[in-house]
Design a protein around this motif. Structure first.
Motif, PDB file in Angstrom:
ATOM      1  N   LEU A  10       0.104 -55.921 -20.561  1.00  0.00           N
ATOM      2  CA  LEU A  10       0.787 -56.955 -19.776  1.00  0.00           C
ATOM      3  C   LEU A  10       0.857 -56.570 -18.300  1.00  0.00           C
ATOM      4  O   LEU A  10       0.732 -57.428 -17.426  1.00  0.00           O
ATOM      5  CB  LEU A  10       2.196 -57.193 -20.328  1.00  0.00           C
ATOM      6  N   GLU A  11       1.039 -55.274 -18.036  1.00  0.00           N
ATOM      7  CA  GLU A  11       1.083 -54.815 -16.645  1.00  0.00           C
ATOM      8  C   GLU A  11      -0.256 -55.069 -15.950  1.00  0.00           C
ATOM      9  O   GLU A  11      -0.306 -55.518 -14.805  1.00  0.00           O
ATOM     10  CB  GLU A  11       1.431 -53.319 -16.576  1.00  0.00           C
ATOM     11  N   GLU A  12      -1.338 -54.769 -16.648  1.00  0.00           N
ATOM     12  CA  GLU A  12      -2.669 -55.000 -16.099  1.00  0.00           C
ATOM     13  C   GLU A  12      -2.901 -56.499 -15.891  1.00  0.00           C
ATOM     14  O   GLU A  12      -3.490 -56.913 -14.896  1.00  0.00           O
ATOM     15  CB  GLU A  12      -3.737 -54.413 -17.023  1.00  0.00           C
ATOM     16  N   ALA A  13      -2.428 -57.320 -16.817  1.00  0.00           N
ATOM     17  CA  ALA A  13      -2.552 -58.770 -16.679  1.00  0.00           C
ATOM     18  C   ALA A  13      -1.816 -59.256 -15.437  1.00  0.00           C
ATOM     19  O   ALA A  13      -2.320 -60.116 -14.700  1.00  0.00           O
ATOM     20  CB  ALA A  13      -2.005 -59.466 -17.920  1.00  0.00           C
ATOM     21  N   GLN A  14      -0.629 -58.689 -15.174  1.00  0.00           N
ATOM     22  CA  GLN A  14       0.139 -59.044 -13.979  1.00  0.00           C
ATOM     23  C   GLN A  14      -0.637 -58.692 -12.720  1.00  0.00           C
ATOM     24  O   GLN A  14      -0.679 -59.456 -11.759  1.00  0.00           O
ATOM     25  CB  GLN A  14       1.503 -58.343 -13.985  1.00  0.00           C
ATOM     26  N   GLN A  15      -1.292 -57.535 -12.722  1.00  0.00           N
ATOM     27  CA  GLN A  15      -2.089 -57.117 -11.570  1.00  0.00           C
ATOM     28  C   GLN A  15      -3.274 -58.049 -11.351  1.00  0.00           C
ATOM     29  O   GLN A  15      -3.589 -58.408 -10.210  1.00  0.00           O
ATOM     30  CB  GLN A  15      -2.572 -55.679 -11.757  1.00  0.00           C
ATOM     31  N   VAL A  16      -3.931 -58.459 -12.442  1.00  0.00           N
ATOM     32  CA  VAL A  16      -5.067 -59.376 -12.338  1.00  0.00           C
ATOM     33  C   VAL A  16      -4.609 -60.708 -11.754  1.00  0.00           C
ATOM     34  O   VAL A  16      -5.249 -61.261 -10.843  1.00  0.00           O
ATOM     35  CB  VAL A  16      -5.734 -59.584 -13.725  1.00  0.00           C
ATOM     36  N   LEU A  17      -3.498 -61.233 -12.238  1.00  0.00           N
ATOM     37  CA  LEU A  17      -2.964 -62.492 -11.717  1.00  0.00           C
ATOM     38  C   LEU A  17      -2.569 -62.367 -10.243  1.00  0.00           C
ATOM     39  O   LEU A  17      -2.834 -63.266  -9.446  1.00  0.00           O
ATOM     40  CB  LEU A  17      -1.756 -62.939 -12.536  1.00  0.00           C
ATOM     41  N   SER A  18      -1.975 -61.248  -9.904  1.00  0.00           N
ATOM     42  CA  SER A  18      -1.565 -61.029  -8.523  1.00  0.00           C
ATOM     43  C   SER A  18      -2.775 -60.992  -7.596  1.00  0.00           C
ATOM     44  O   SER A  18      -2.777 -61.614  -6.528  1.00  0.00           O
ATOM     45  CB  SER A  18      -0.771 -59.723  -8.418  1.00  0.00           C
ATOM     46  N   ARG A  19      -3.821 -60.253  -8.013  1.00  0.00           N
ATOM     47  CA  ARG A  19      -5.036 -60.174  -7.191  1.00  0.00           C
ATOM     48  C   ARG A  19      -5.694 -61.542  -7.039  1.00  0.00           C
ATOM     49  O   ARG A  19      -6.142 -61.907  -5.951  1.00  0.00           O
ATOM     50  CB  ARG A  19      -6.025 -59.176  -7.787  1.00  0.00           C
ATOM     51  N   SER A  20      -5.766 -62.287  -8.123  1.00  0.00           N
ATOM     52  CA  SER A  20      -6.426 -63.600  -8.033  1.00  0.00           C
ATOM     53  C   SER A  20      -5.607 -64.552  -7.168  1.00  0.00           C
ATOM     54  O   SER A  20      -6.177 -65.348  -6.413  1.00  0.00           O
ATOM     55  CB  SER A  20      -6.688 -64.177  -9.418  1.00  0.00           C
ATOM     56  N   GLY A  21      -4.285 -64.454  -7.234  1.00  0.00           N
ATOM     57  CA  GLY A  21      -3.437 -65.271  -6.364  1.00  0.00           C
ATOM     58  C   GLY A  21      -3.603 -64.899  -4.907  1.00  0.00           C
ATOM     59  O   GLY A  21      -3.658 -65.765  -4.024  1.00  0.00           O
ATOM     60  N   HIS A  22      -3.718 -63.617  -4.643  1.00  0.00           N
ATOM     61  CA  HIS A  22      -3.911 -63.136  -3.278  1.00  0.00           C
ATOM     62  C   HIS A  22      -5.258 -63.631  -2.747  1.00  0.00           C
ATOM     63  O   HIS A  22      -5.340 -64.117  -1.608  1.00  0.00           O
ATOM     64  CB  HIS A  22      -3.842 -61.603  -3.256  1.00  0.00           C
ATOM     65  N   GLN A  23      -6.309 -63.506  -3.552  1.00  0.00           N
ATOM     66  CA  GLN A  23      -7.638 -63.984  -3.138  1.00  0.00           C
ATOM     67  C   GLN A  23      -7.608 -65.484  -2.851  1.00  0.00           C
ATOM     68  O   GLN A  23      -8.213 -65.943  -1.881  1.00  0.00           O
ATOM     69  CB  GLN A  23      -8.678 -63.673  -4.212  1.00  0.00           C
ATOM     70  N   ALA A  24      -6.902 -66.240  -3.691  1.00  0.00           N
ATOM     71  CA  ALA A  24      -6.809 -67.686  -3.482  1.00  0.00           C
ATOM     72  C   ALA A  24      -6.087 -67.999  -2.175  1.00  0.00           C
ATOM     73  O   ALA A  24      -6.485 -68.913  -1.433  1.00  0.00           O
ATOM     74  CB  ALA A  24      -6.086 -68.340  -4.664  1.00  0.00           C
ATOM     75  N   ALA A  25      -5.046 -67.237  -1.878  1.00  0.00           N
ATOM     76  CA  ALA A  25      -4.311 -67.452  -0.627  1.00  0.00           C
ATOM     77  C   ALA A  25      -5.206 -67.151   0.572  1.00  0.00           C
ATOM     78  O   ALA A  25      -5.203 -67.902   1.565  1.00  0.00           O
ATOM     79  CB  ALA A  25      -3.064 -66.570  -0.595  1.00  0.00           C
TER      80      ALA A  25
END
Length: 175
Positions: A10-25
């Motif tokens: 779940l921690e790794e999933a949170q990191q993946v979501l965070s990175r993809s959100g950052h890239q989208a921003a």
């Protein structure tokens, strides 16, 4: 993400979501025309984030001005870095952590000299670093008006170094 195998925990999933959100921003910054590239967008994003953090320090009353907030943020970052070195066991005290941080910064600077091609080895980079430091110190003596020329500044620096060495001998009781 965990169920699909994109992340192991779940921690790794949170990191993946965070990175993809950052890239989208960042992509949004580019699409709005505020930046030409993702790299420029990252710089702009970092600048805006820092400005917001500094303004928050002013708004909270921790700092009176943005300049003071910048100094305070730097002091807090340094203190956190030093404490991290102590917590990790790389240094026993905050003073030792300061020495470790200083040495690692110096080594990184020397490595940069080698990577830029200004020196072939770290030893050569150290010599170049020392020469540049001496040249800057001599220029400072000229700029401050303590010496009229670089040659005069060199003589003055030598005299001051000798006087300091002699004073150290006197202070230690050896002379």
């Amino acid at each position: 993400l965990v169920d699909s195998g994109e992340a192991a925990t779940l921690e790794e999933a949170q990191q993946v979501l965070s990175r993809s959100g950052h890239q989208a921003a960042l992509q949004g910054v580019v699409e709005r025309g505020d930046a030409a590239t993702l790299e420029e967008a990252q710089v702009l994003h970092s600048q805006r984030g820092r400005a917001a953090a500094l303004q928050k320090l002013v708004d909270s009353g921790d700092a009176a001005t943005l300049e003071e907030a910048s100094k305070l943020a730097g002091q807090r970052a340094l203190a956190a870095s030093l404490q991290k070195l102590v917590d990790s066991g790389e240094a026993a005290t905050l003073e030792e952590a300061q020495q470790v941080l200083s040495r690692s910064g110096h080594q990184a600077a020397l490595q940069g000299v080698v990577e830029r091609g200004d020196a072939a080895t770290l030893e050569e980079a150290q010599v170049l670093h020392s020469q540049r430091g001496r040249a800057a110190a001599l220029q400072k003596l000229v700029d401050s008006g303590d010496a009229a020329t670089l040659e005069e500044a060199s003589k003055l620096a030598g005299q001051r170094a000798l006087a300091a060495s002699l004073q150290k001998l006197v202070d230690s009781g050896e002379a």
